[in-house]
Design a protein around this motif. Structure first.
Motif: not given
Length: 497
Positions: A64-68, A177-186, A191-195
């Protein structure tokens, strides 16, 4: 008081020794010492699972635009994934050779440092070429981990527990993998972290967790089996004696006397020529078995996991930020498989369990492909089908590492793991992402069905090979399954469990 186990008679210089170290290790009951090994060595697969899954889930954000980064989603799941696997193959071969030459402990420390440094540099990516470079180097480190750690685990764990422990440790990848999947949601939540920040922090967190593993791993010892072959028999005997004393104190009872000795010619290293001759001339059927298992599991996993997000978003309109929930579910299924089925590989036996898990997962994936092609599935039911397939496939895939680790002589163990991992993964793990990324993202139902069918067919083929060629290694010492190349003409008197 039980008589002491026969000591290894070891000269200071290279020569012929007779030692009971293997039988002493195999007769040990499960203890805190074994848990330390499992935690120190096995937890890195959690990091690997966290790493790979996170990259797959943040692919849409990176594009996406703005990801760096100026990079497309297809480049992340295709080119970057292929480079990661290519690095893993190269690292497995390079560090596998060093592991057999310089020892398990030195290399499982070095490979983790390489992995951590490359992951940290990935977090600092400012352009696509930088991202690609450090994805390759991250894979380079993780490939070395596979060779160093699997050889160490199998040489330190008692024979009667070896199958289940190896499977569960390799299966712990899916906890990550479970942790990575859930972490990616955050991390994908703007609203929490910029792109341009969330995905970088994800990699940084992996580095922090890896540093914790590095601290724990310092306490994991060198393999006594490697030591006594490489002229350090006295160190091997002292290490095993120390472990025996600790376990006797822990259990409050003396250990039974170890039965069986092995006589070997100590040597510093084994050349590539002798390794190749051993694997392909002395054990050609085992070589076919190892290659079949690795190729089958590599293609099946690439058929499902690479582009899984594209399948959900393309066919079922799942938002990119929500694919992590679905992947967390199938990742959990992947871990539960080895956890519940692992013991059966030690009791029912390797041949039955390896062949049945490969065949069942292949047949079930064929069924999933048919239902998908008929339009009978939605996002939830497709995920449920994947869970069932991967419950069996994960146990089978983990058994591939177990198999090549235990069916070849000790001097070639790390290189055998590296070689079959590299060949099988190169076939399925480099071509797989490039092929399946296009098939699963095309938006054409038939293309995705074909991707599933390719993985299913190769998994079934590997299952049939295992039904014929798999070695009955359950409960047997490693030296009995494949005698060390250094064994003298007097051979071994090692008793098997």
């Amino acid at each position: 008081m039980t008589p002491p186990a026969p000591p290894a008679s070891v000269p200071a210089s290279m020569g012929t020794i007779t030692t009971s170290v293997p039988s002493r290790l195999d007769r040990l009951p499960w203890s805190r010492w074994h848990w330390m090994i499992v935690i120190g060595l096995g937890t890195v697969w959690i990091l690997d699972g966290l790493e790979v899954t996170t990259v797959g889930n943040i692919a849409s954000r990176l594009s996406e635009d703005g990801s760096g980064l100026s990079i497309s989603s297809a480049q992340v799941t295709g080119v970057a994934a292929a480079l990661y696997v290519a690095g893993a193959c190269a690292g497995a071969l390079f560090f596998g050779w060093l592991t057999d030459r310089y020892g398990r402990k030195k290399l499982f420390m070095v490979t983790l440092v390489v992995y951590l440094a490359a992951t940290a540099m990935t977090a600092l990516s400012f352009d696509a070429w930088w991202f690609f470079t450090f994805r390759f180097l991250t894979g380079f480190g993780i490939g070395g981990e596979y060779a160093a750690i699997n050889s160490a685990i199998d040489e330190l764990i008692p024979a009667k527990f070896r199958g289940r422990v190896d499977l569960i440790i390799n299966g712990s990848y899916w906890l990550g993998a479970v942790g990575g999947a859930l972490l990616s949601i955050v991390m994908l939540n703007t609203d929490i972290f910029p792109k341009d920040v969330g995905w970088r922090l994800t990699f940084a967190l992996g580095v922090v967790l890896g540093l914790v593993v590095l601290l724990v791993r310092r306490h994991v010892p060198e393999s006594p089996r490697w030591q006594f072959i490489h002229g350090r028999g006295e160190d091997a005997d002292e290490l095993v004696s120390s472990v025996e004393r600790d376990i006797e104190r822990e259990k409050g009872r003396p250990l039974p006397r170890a039965e069986g000795e092995i006589t070997i010619e100590q040597r510093k290293s084994i050349g590539f020529g002798l390794i190749a001759q051993t694997v392909f001339r002395r054990y050609p059927k085992r070589a076919v078995l190892g290659l079949s298992l690795f190729i089958g599991q590599a293609f099946l996993y690439n058929a499902i996991t690479f582009g899984f997000g594209a399948i959900l978003t393309t066919f079922y309109d799942v938002p990119s930020g929500g694919t992590g929930y679905y992947f967390a579910v199938i990742a959990a299924g992947n871990f539960v498989g080895p956890l519940l089925l692992g013991k059966l590989f030690d009791t029912v036996g390797r041949k039955v369990m390896i062949s049945s898990t490969y065949l069942l997962s292949g047949v079930l994936l064929f069924g999933t492909a048919w239902l998908f092609g008929q339009g009978s599935l939605n996002a939830a039911t497709l995920t449920a089908c994947w869970c069932v397939v991967l419950f069996f496939a994960s146990a089978g895939a983990s058994s591939a590492y177990l198999t090549v680790s235990e069916i070849f002589p000790m001097e070639t163990r790390a290189m055998a793991i590296a070689f079959f991992y590299a060949l099988g993964t190169a076939a399925g793990g480099i071509s797989g992402p490039l092929v399946f990324a296009d098939l699963t993202s095309s938006g054409v139902v038939g293309d995705t069905v074909l991707a599933f069918q390719i993985g299913a067919a190769l998994m079934c083929a590997a299952g049939l090979v295992a039904a014929i060629l798999a070695v009955k290694a359950e409960g047997r010492s490693l030296e009995d399954i494949a005698a060390p190349l250094s064994t003298t003409s007097s051979g071994t008197s090692q008793k098997t469990a």
